[in-house]
Motif scaffolding. Structure first.
Motif, mmCIF file in Angstrom:
data_model
loop_
_atom_site.group_PDB
_atom_site.id
_atom_site.type_symbol
_atom_site.label_atom_id
_atom_site.label_comp_id
_atom_site.label_asym_id
_atom_site.label_seq_id
_atom_site.Cartn_x
_atom_site.Cartn_y
_atom_site.Cartn_z
ATOM 1 N N ALA A 8 0.845 -1.199 0.000
ATOM 2 C CA ALA A 8 0.000 0.000 0.000
ATOM 3 C C ALA A 8 0.880 1.249 0.000
ATOM 4 O O ALA A 8 0.626 2.209 -0.741
ATOM 5 C CB ALA A 8 -0.918 -0.008 1.216
ATOM 6 N N THR A 9 1.961 1.218 0.797
ATOM 7 C CA THR A 9 2.894 2.349 0.838
ATOM 8 C C THR A 9 3.548 2.542 -0.532
ATOM 9 O O THR A 9 3.730 3.670 -1.005
ATOM 10 C CB THR A 9 3.996 2.095 1.902
ATOM 11 O OG1 THR A 9 3.357 1.732 3.118
ATOM 12 C CG2 THR A 9 4.873 3.313 2.125
ATOM 13 N N HIS A 28 -11.631 -10.331 -3.360
ATOM 14 C CA HIS A 28 -10.460 -11.149 -3.006
ATOM 15 C C HIS A 28 -9.814 -10.571 -1.744
ATOM 16 O O HIS A 28 -9.576 -9.361 -1.655
ATOM 17 C CB HIS A 28 -9.463 -11.128 -4.160
ATOM 18 C CG HIS A 28 -8.377 -12.142 -4.018
ATOM 19 N ND1 HIS A 28 -7.391 -12.050 -3.056
ATOM 20 C CD2 HIS A 28 -8.119 -13.271 -4.700
ATOM 21 C CE1 HIS A 28 -6.575 -13.084 -3.164
ATOM 22 N NE2 HIS A 28 -7.000 -13.844 -4.162
ATOM 23 N N PRO A 29 -9.511 -11.433 -0.763
ATOM 24 C CA PRO A 29 -8.975 -10.911 0.501
ATOM 25 C C PRO A 29 -7.699 -10.078 0.347
ATOM 26 O O PRO A 29 -7.521 -9.088 1.070
ATOM 27 C CB PRO A 29 -8.715 -12.162 1.344
ATOM 28 C CG PRO A 29 -9.076 -13.332 0.523
ATOM 29 C CD PRO A 29 -9.760 -12.869 -0.722
ATOM 30 N N LEU A 30 -6.827 -10.450 -0.581
ATOM 31 C CA LEU A 30 -5.603 -9.640 -0.754
ATOM 32 C C LEU A 30 -5.926 -8.274 -1.358
ATOM 33 O O LEU A 30 -5.367 -7.249 -0.944
ATOM 34 C CB LEU A 30 -4.599 -10.359 -1.659
ATOM 35 C CG LEU A 30 -3.826 -11.523 -1.052
ATOM 36 C CD1 LEU A 30 -2.722 -11.969 -2.006
ATOM 37 C CD2 LEU A 30 -3.217 -11.135 0.284
ATOM 38 N N ALA A 31 -6.850 -8.260 -2.321
ATOM 39 C CA ALA A 31 -7.252 -6.976 -2.931
ATOM 40 C C ALA A 31 -7.905 -6.102 -1.871
ATOM 41 O O ALA A 31 -7.598 -4.915 -1.720
ATOM 42 C CB ALA A 31 -8.212 -7.235 -4.089
ATOM 43 N N SER A 32 -8.783 -6.714 -1.123
ATOM 44 C CA SER A 32 -9.517 -6.003 -0.099
ATOM 45 C C SER A 32 -8.567 -5.438 0.974
ATOM 46 O O SER A 32 -8.657 -4.265 1.359
ATOM 47 C CB SER A 32 -10.496 -7.005 0.519
ATOM 48 O OG SER A 32 -11.393 -6.366 1.301
ATOM 49 N N LYS A 50 -7.781 -1.505 1.791
ATOM 50 C CA LYS A 50 -8.013 -0.944 3.137
ATOM 51 C C LYS A 50 -6.756 -0.249 3.638
ATOM 52 O O LYS A 50 -6.816 0.864 4.179
ATOM 53 C CB LYS A 50 -8.432 -2.049 4.111
ATOM 54 C CG LYS A 50 -9.904 -2.382 3.949
ATOM 55 C CD LYS A 50 -10.409 -3.296 5.057
ATOM 56 C CE LYS A 50 -11.828 -3.732 4.734
ATOM 57 N NZ LYS A 50 -11.981 -5.192 4.620
ATOM 58 N N ASP A 51 -5.601 -0.907 3.474
ATOM 59 C CA ASP A 51 -4.342 -0.291 3.919
ATOM 60 C C ASP A 51 -4.049 0.984 3.134
ATOM 61 O O ASP A 51 -3.612 1.990 3.700
ATOM 62 C CB ASP A 51 -3.168 -1.270 3.739
ATOM 63 C CG ASP A 51 -3.168 -2.349 4.809
ATOM 64 O OD1 ASP A 51 -3.836 -2.141 5.853
ATOM 65 O OD2 ASP A 51 -2.532 -3.396 4.604
ATOM 66 N N PHE A 52 -4.305 0.918 1.836
ATOM 67 C CA PHE A 52 -4.054 2.071 0.962
ATOM 68 C C PHE A 52 -4.913 3.259 1.414
ATOM 69 O O PHE A 52 -4.434 4.385 1.516
ATOM 70 C CB PHE A 52 -4.395 1.665 -0.476
ATOM 71 C CG PHE A 52 -4.234 2.746 -1.496
ATOM 72 C CD1 PHE A 52 -2.981 3.070 -1.998
ATOM 73 C CD2 PHE A 52 -5.338 3.437 -1.977
ATOM 74 C CE1 PHE A 52 -2.838 4.075 -2.954
ATOM 75 C CE2 PHE A 52 -5.204 4.434 -2.928
ATOM 76 C CZ PHE A 52 -3.944 4.753 -3.421
#
Ligand code: TXA
Ligand code: MG
Length: 323
Positions: free
Chosen positions: A16-17, A121-125, A129-131
């Motif tokens: 995300a960073t 998808h959990p990784l996309a999600s 969220k982090d982004f």
């Protein structure tokens, strides 16, 4: 460019960073892998168009973590679009809506609309969220393939497509094979009734059941549509091998069909899906396999039905060889 194969809480945060710093991060969604970029960063988006080899008037879909963020990007959202969002997000559906000022021309290809999707998808999600937790507003992500080519459904396929174009600071998150396997249903929500611009796992039946319209009231022809809709080009979703539909293979041709259809003598079986859901999951991998095996031709027997078969047939129609 790095492939991150075991994604943890901390690698997702770092990704995300990285997006916030203007790098590209390819990530899995339930449909296909996307090539993500901060949707508000003009220079980063220019890099993405270059990596994809995509014309700049071809708009991008912005991915957000939840429906709560929708009105940052879209306005004049019709009642039926809210219903669709409640029913099918997070999931394989993109809504085209009138844009807000946040959606700049460099994302929309100068159109007054914006495509928005909440992937499941959990990784996309987790990444979204982090982004957003780091102040990001949305991640634009086209399918992570070169323009006009087959969408990737595994991290290896992303690597094969884009490793020659990504920078050392860009990355690929590996989340295994995609569950749906074909791109999201795109629904034009800028008119009084919805219009399917690209069929996908959310079908016309599902939409009409939900919003109480007859099927024939849901337009499904993107041809008459004036905006840049997907797949209006001569060749799209295409492997190097020539794809022919429902013909008889010659010796050494690839062959894709449901498992109950036997392989014709001399043909090379590339996939034997048991049903239409599995057909969608395997189709793009099978087309890529044809190229890995350096086959010249692939014969495909399209599935039938009013489920995912419609999306599969749409992609097959678009990638099939036009002499
Ligand atoms: O499943 C998907 O939708 C994947 C994953 C990564 O989310 N994304 C995807 O993006 O397929 P892309 O860029 O490969 O295809 C999106 C299509 C493009 O062909 C584009 O023309 C269309 O969506 N599109 C985007 N914004 C639009 C808009 N404002 N109006 C009409 N079409 C639009
Ligand atoms: Mg694409």
């Amino acid at each position: 460019m790095v492939i991150i194969s075991s994604c943890t809480v901390s690698t997702l945060k770092d990704s995300a960073t990285s997006l916030r710093s203007g790098n590209l991060v390819a990530f899995p969604t339930e449909t296909v892998y996307g090539l993500g970029v901060d949707a508000t960063n003009k220079d980063a988006v220019a890099h993405l168009y270059q990596v994809k080899g995509r014309p700049s008037d071809h708009p991008l879909i912005v991915h957000i973590s939840s429906m709560a963020k929708l009105d940052k990007w879209a306005r004049e959202i019709p009642e039926y679009a809210i219903k669709l969002a409640h029913a099918f997000w997070p999931g394989p559906m993109t809504l085209i809506l009138p844009r807000t000022n946040l959606a700049k021309d460099f994302i929309t290809g100068n159109q007054d609309s914006i495509g928005i999707r909440v992937p499941s998808h959990p990784l996309a999600s987790g990444l979204l969220k982090d982004f957003e937790g780091q102040g990001g507003l949305g991640v634009a992500a086209p399918s992570a393939n070169r323009f006009g080519k087959v969408s990737p459904t595994t991290a290896d396929a992303v690597f094969d497509e884009l490793s020659g174009y990504l920078l050392p600071t860009d990355s690929i998150l590996d989340g295994g094979p995609c569950e749906v396997g074909v791109e999201s249903t795109i629904i034009n929500c800028t008119q009084a009734t919805p219009e399917i611009l690209r069929p996908g796992a959310i079908t016309a039946n599902m939409i009409s059941d939900l919003i109480g319209l007859q099927l024939n009231q849901i337009a499904t022809g993107s041809n008459k549509f004036t905006i840049k809709a997907p797949g209006l080009l001569q060749s799209h979703y295409a492997p190097r091998a020539k794809v022919f539909l429902s013909t008889t293979p010659d010796l050494g041709d690839g062959f894709i069909a449901l498992s109950d259809i036997p392989t014709p003598p001399g043909a090379i079986r590339l996939a034997s899906p048991k049903n239409n859901k599995e057909y969608a999951q395997l189709l793009y991998q099978a087309l890529r396999l044809a190229d890995t095996k350096q086959l010249l031709n692939v014969i495909v027997i399209p599935p039938t039905g009013d489920d995912l078969a419609i999306a599969i047939c749409d992609r097959l129609e678009k990638c099939s060889y036009k002499s």
